[in-house]
Scaffold this motif. Structure first.
Motif, PDB file in Angstrom:
ATOM      1  N   GLY A  98       0.819  -1.203   0.000  1.00 22.52           N
ATOM      2  CA  GLY A  98       0.000   0.000   0.000  1.00 22.52           C
ATOM      3  C   GLY A  98       0.854   1.254   0.000  1.00 22.52           C
ATOM      4  O   GLY A  98       0.539   2.247  -0.671  1.00 22.52           O
ATOM      5  N   LYS A  99       1.953   1.222   0.730  1.00 20.86           N
ATOM      6  CA  LYS A  99       2.860   2.370   0.778  1.00 20.86           C
ATOM      7  C   LYS A  99       3.624   2.522  -0.535  1.00 20.86           C
ATOM      8  O   LYS A  99       3.773   3.632  -1.044  1.00 20.86           O
ATOM      9  CB  LYS A  99       3.847   2.186   1.933  1.00 20.86           C
ATOM     10  CG  LYS A  99       4.809   3.357   2.125  1.00 20.86           C
ATOM     11  CD  LYS A  99       4.063   4.626   2.497  1.00 20.86           C
ATOM     12  CE  LYS A  99       5.024   5.766   2.782  1.00 20.86           C
ATOM     13  NZ  LYS A  99       4.297   7.034   3.081  1.00 20.86           N
ATOM     14  N   ASP A 155       0.229   5.958  -4.956  1.00 23.67           N
ATOM     15  CA  ASP A 155      -0.218   6.846  -6.032  1.00 23.67           C
ATOM     16  C   ASP A 155      -0.981   6.085  -7.108  1.00 23.67           C
ATOM     17  O   ASP A 155      -2.014   6.559  -7.608  1.00 23.67           O
ATOM     18  CB  ASP A 155       0.984   7.555  -6.660  1.00 23.67           C
ATOM     19  CG  ASP A 155       1.603   8.580  -5.716  1.00 23.67           C
ATOM     20  OD1 ASP A 155       0.903   8.989  -4.763  1.00 23.67           O
ATOM     21  OD2 ASP A 155       2.772   8.947  -5.912  1.00 23.67           O
ATOM     22  N   THR A 156      -0.489   4.916  -7.481  1.00 23.55           N
ATOM     23  CA  THR A 156      -1.156   4.106  -8.505  1.00 23.55           C
ATOM     24  C   THR A 156      -2.525   3.643  -8.026  1.00 23.55           C
ATOM     25  O   THR A 156      -3.506   3.660  -8.784  1.00 23.55           O
ATOM     26  CB  THR A 156      -0.302   2.877  -8.865  1.00 23.55           C
ATOM     27  OG1 THR A 156       0.966   3.320  -9.346  1.00 23.55           O
ATOM     28  CG2 THR A 156      -0.982   2.033  -9.930  1.00 23.55           C
ATOM     29  N   LEU A 205      -6.152  -3.957  -2.480  1.00 29.04           N
ATOM     30  CA  LEU A 205      -5.766  -2.582  -2.779  1.00 29.04           C
ATOM     31  C   LEU A 205      -6.290  -2.181  -4.163  1.00 29.04           C
ATOM     32  O   LEU A 205      -6.419  -1.001  -4.461  1.00 29.04           O
ATOM     33  CB  LEU A 205      -4.241  -2.446  -2.745  1.00 29.04           C
ATOM     34  CG  LEU A 205      -3.595  -2.579  -1.357  1.00 29.04           C
ATOM     35  CD1 LEU A 205      -2.085  -2.725  -1.487  1.00 29.04           C
ATOM     36  CD2 LEU A 205      -3.944  -1.379  -0.483  1.00 29.04           C
ATOM     37  N   ILE A 206      -6.582  -3.187  -4.981  1.00 22.12           N
ATOM     38  CA  ILE A 206      -7.169  -2.948  -6.303  1.00 22.12           C
ATOM     39  C   ILE A 206      -8.689  -2.939  -6.153  1.00 22.12           C
ATOM     40  O   ILE A 206      -9.278  -3.956  -5.785  1.00 22.12           O
ATOM     41  CB  ILE A 206      -6.768  -4.052  -7.299  1.00 22.12           C
ATOM     42  CG1 ILE A 206      -5.259  -4.232  -7.340  1.00 22.12           C
ATOM     43  CG2 ILE A 206      -7.325  -3.754  -8.678  1.00 22.12           C
ATOM     44  CD1 ILE A 206      -4.808  -5.434  -8.141  1.00 22.12           C
ATOM     45  N   PRO A 207      -9.351  -1.817  -6.411  1.00 22.58           N
ATOM     46  CA  PRO A 207     -10.820  -1.790  -6.310  1.00 22.58           C
ATOM     47  C   PRO A 207     -11.450  -2.865  -7.190  1.00 22.58           C
ATOM     48  O   PRO A 207     -11.063  -3.052  -8.347  1.00 22.58           O
ATOM     49  CB  PRO A 207     -11.167  -0.377  -6.823  1.00 22.58           C
ATOM     50  CG  PRO A 207      -9.948   0.435  -6.534  1.00 22.58           C
ATOM     51  CD  PRO A 207      -8.801  -0.502  -6.792  1.00 22.58           C
ATOM     52  N   LEU A 253      -7.696   0.389  10.107  1.00 18.03           N
ATOM     53  CA  LEU A 253      -7.539   1.469  11.078  1.00 18.03           C
ATOM     54  C   LEU A 253      -6.353   2.357  10.719  1.00 18.03           C
ATOM     55  O   LEU A 253      -6.430   3.588  10.807  1.00 18.03           O
ATOM     56  CB  LEU A 253      -7.368   0.892  12.488  1.00 18.03           C
ATOM     57  CG  LEU A 253      -8.573   0.165  13.076  1.00 18.03           C
ATOM     58  CD1 LEU A 253      -8.273  -0.310  14.497  1.00 18.03           C
ATOM     59  CD2 LEU A 253      -9.811   1.077  13.084  1.00 18.03           C
ATOM     60  N   ALA A 254      -5.247   1.742  10.307  1.00 20.75           N
ATOM     61  CA  ALA A 254      -4.060   2.520   9.943  1.00 20.75           C
ATOM     62  C   ALA A 254      -4.323   3.362   8.698  1.00 20.75           C
ATOM     63  O   ALA A 254      -3.979   4.553   8.643  1.00 20.75           O
ATOM     64  CB  ALA A 254      -2.875   1.590   9.714  1.00 20.75           C
TER      65      ALA A 254
END
Length: 281
Positions: A103-104, A108-109, A165-167, A202-203
């Motif tokens: 995720g970090k 941006d992508t 992380l990919i919708p 949460l993060a």
């Protein structure tokens, strides 16, 4: 921009879809495009997920307290390290690492290019069919309980969660599919899926809080309303979903995902929707 009415509708969608294997982030993106609204964005999505995750904290409060307490004590008492709750604490930590790292690295992508409606339509279909395959595979062999969870399996769950992380993939859909393929029961796969999501959600929500009200992100008022509605609806959705899967397959969710994915791709291909419809640039 998102007003109070939009916030209420999107909060309802978030609460209904967060725990079902249909991808809440995809639904927030897709329904905004279909209704001609601006894309609520990754920040809005992450913050409203704080509402649904609060529902998880309350629903599983006894389990969570026991896990946190036993895991903490096990750091100082070696005899407790084999306790299922102490081990679950480590499994959640290990399973959270992939989504945190990826995720970090690809933030941006994730917040721009991956919100393309063509990608969302495709992932809805592909991962829906994967869920169907995983559920059918589980049905032909003995199902493992959650107490059989191992560290390698926790890692696999974590990688599956990172795909969300990919919708369109779905956090619950991806992790539940992984659990079913590993041989766990529907209930065990869903239970660990919900627990595993807690640190990551949460993060992410806490970090995205700082973006609300700035630039293209929605204002605080509609976001708070959406988060509150997502909490109330999400709590009811957890109870219903866990009861449902104890007696039924995931087939209705698979059919829904495939039909929605086909509809999205068809609308984009036909020029009714632009791939980046509603995205605020």
């Amino acid at each position: 921009m998102i007003d109070w009415f939009h916030g209420a509708v999107l909060g309802l969608i978030q609460g209904l879809t967060e725990f079902l294997p249909v991808s809440s982030s995809a639904h927030l993106r897709v329904f905004s495009a279909l209704l001609g609204w601006d894309d609520p964005g990754a920040a809005f999505t992450a913050v409203t997920q704080l509402g649904t995750e609060t529902a998880v904290l309350i629903y599983f409060r006894r389990d969570i307290v026991s896990i946190v307490r036993t895991w903490t004590l096990s750091l100082f008492r070696p005899a407790l390290r084999s306790d299922p709750d102490a081990r679950m604490g480590w499994f959640v930590i290990i399973g959270t690492l992939p989504i945190g790292i990826l995720g970090k690295l690809f933030q941006d992508t994730i917040e721009t290019h991956l919100r393309d409606l063509r990608i969302i339509g495709t992932t809805l279909i592909v991962f829906g069919l994967l869920l169907a395959f995983a559920d059918r595979t589980r049905a032909v062999r003995h199902a493992r309980p959650i107490t059989d969870l191992t560290l390698p399996h926790a890692g696999v769950y974590g990688l599956a969660q990172a795909l969300a992380l990919i919708p369109g993939v779905s956090r619950s859909g991806g992790t539940i599919s992984a659990g079913l393929l590993l041989g766990y029961s529907r209930e065990a796969a869903a239970r660990y899926s919900f627990l595993l999501a807690i640190p990551a959600v949460l993060a992410s929500g806490a970090l995205e809080l700082f973006k609300i009200g700035e630039g293209p992100a929605p204002a605080w008022g509609p976001t708070i309303l959406a988060t509150s509605i997502a909490f109330a609806v999400g709590y009811a959705a957890i109870a219903w979903f866990l009861k449902y899967i104890s007696h039924h397959s995931f087939l209705p969710f698979v059919v829904y995902r495939v039909l929605l994915g086909v509809l999205i791709i068809g609308l984009v291909a036909g020029g009714v929707l632009a791939p980046d419809a509603g995205v605020v640039k």
